[in-house]
Design an enzyme around this catalytic site. Structure first.
Site, PDB file in Angstrom:
ATOM      1  N   ASP A 117       0.810  -1.218   0.000  1.00  0.00           N
ATOM      2  CA  ASP A 117       0.000   0.000   0.000  1.00  0.00           C
ATOM      3  C   ASP A 117       0.849   1.278   0.000  1.00  0.00           C
ATOM      4  OD1 ASP A 117      -2.080  -1.898   0.495  1.00  0.00           O
ATOM      5  OD2 ASP A 117      -1.830  -1.647   2.657  1.00  0.00           O
TER       6      ASP A 117
ATOM      7  N   GLU B 116     -11.583  -0.139  -3.083  1.00  0.00           N
ATOM      8  CA  GLU B 116     -10.733   0.368  -1.991  1.00  0.00           C
ATOM      9  C   GLU B 116      -9.506   1.055  -2.587  1.00  0.00           C
ATOM     10  OE1 GLU B 116      -9.425  -3.001   0.375  1.00  0.00           O
ATOM     11  OE2 GLU B 116      -8.265  -3.833  -1.278  1.00  0.00           O
TER      12      GLU B 116
END
Ligand code: FUB
Length: 321
Positions: A14, A221
């Site tokens: 991420d 997301e």
């Protein structure tokens, strides 16, 4: 440049990349072997701290600045430090992070430092009115800051409508408008929302909101917002179809029109990214699970160059390259 892994020796995911003071800083999740079996709730992503990394040059070394925030130091913590982001304003650096509170509800927290590489001191409570995961902050050209966030299933976004918790907690029916990433202006002190969060709506080529059943294109997301030639690019993961996609709008709130796939699926269930300009070139920061032999919860961050066509669309890339 060929895609390149950035943090050998430590599992990271991420990646949120920013240039601060001419240097590239990366704020990733820190993956660990938690021993928790894999499930759709993401319990196996039981991360407990953050490291910050920096680079003077994209081809050069990626320096690990060590632990900059630990879950045990966050007063409201329950479990699971997921995908963070950072922002800079007036000599202070803000680390925004999703974390489950003591009721197992994801909230977004903020921690502050005088330096981009931390360490960061957490606020005593999560951001008021925050829910779900994956904060990403845009510093706009007019000096305003906007946060984008939200994630379905393990990220709990399906449990809310109009920022209120609901009973059923399901995604909408396939023929209804899809759930959206959330967007809110940040307060002057960077510690609160300055307004009620809004939906960052994504439209199809006919101007209709993407439907919940459109799993190849709908928001799931990992939002990121960057500006290119004055346009606002909302990029994101489609989750269970594993694409990184993008949509373009004329202002920070949208609506955004769907434009295509930036990166086809990588090895591993999740795909999560950031886009950043550094020394005159644009780069895609992302992760895959190749170095761990395909373990979904042990990911490794990477970088590769990102290029635009003359019309402002992004040239699509193969996640398996
Ligand atoms: O790293 C944990 C979660 O997995 C992130 O918050 C999601 O975006 C996905 O990458």
């Amino acid at each position: 440049m060929k895609p390149k892994y950035l943090t050998p020796g430590i599992y990271t995911a991420d990646p949120s990349a920013h240039v601060f003071n001419g240097k590239l800083y990366i704020y990733p999740s820190h993956d660990i072997e938690s021993g928790i079996p894999e499930n759709d709730n993401g319990d196996h992503f039981d991360m407990r701290d953050y490291h910050v990394f920096s680079m003077d040059d994209i081809e050069g070394e990626c320096t690990d600045h060590g632990v900059v925030l630990d879950v045990k130091d966050i007063p409201w913590s329950g479990r699971q430090l997921w995908a963070p982001d950072a922002a800079h304003k007036d000599g202070k650096y803000y680390l925004y992070f999703p974390l489950k509170d003591q009721n197992d509800i994801f909230r977004i927290g903020v921690a502050v430092s005088d330096k981009p590489e931390g360490p960061f001191i957490p606020e005593s409570d999560p951001i008021k009115g925050s829910h779900s995961i994956d904060p990403a902050v845009l510093e706009d050209s007019d000096g305003k800051y906007y946060m984008y966030w939200g994630g379905i299933w393990g990220g709990q976004l399906q449990r809310y409508r109009n920022n209120k918790a609901i009973e059923c907690g399901q995604e909408p029916a396939d023929n209804e408008p899809a759930l959206c990433a959330k967007v809110a202006l940040l307060s002057d002190n960077m510690l609160e929302f300055a307004e009620e969060p809004k939906n960052a709506v994504i439209l199809d080529e006919n101007g209709e909101a993407l439907k919940a059943g459109d799993h190849d294109r709908r928001y799931f997301e990992g939002p990121w917002m960057h500006k290119y030639n004055g346009k606002y690019y909302l990029s994101y993961s489609t989750g269970n179809t594993h694409n990184l996609c993008y949509a373009i709008g004329d202002n920070p709130y949208g609506p955004f029109t769907y434009k295509g796939v930036i990166l086809t699926p990588v090895v591993g269930w999740t795909t999560h990214h950031s886009i950043c300009e550094f020394k005159g070139k644009w780069y895609l920061f992302y992760h895959d699970s190749v170095p761990s032999g395909g373990k979904t919860w042990l990911r490794s961050i990477k970088v590769r160059e990102l290029k635009y066509n003359d019309d402002g669309t992004i040239i699509s890339m193969d996640g398996m390259d």
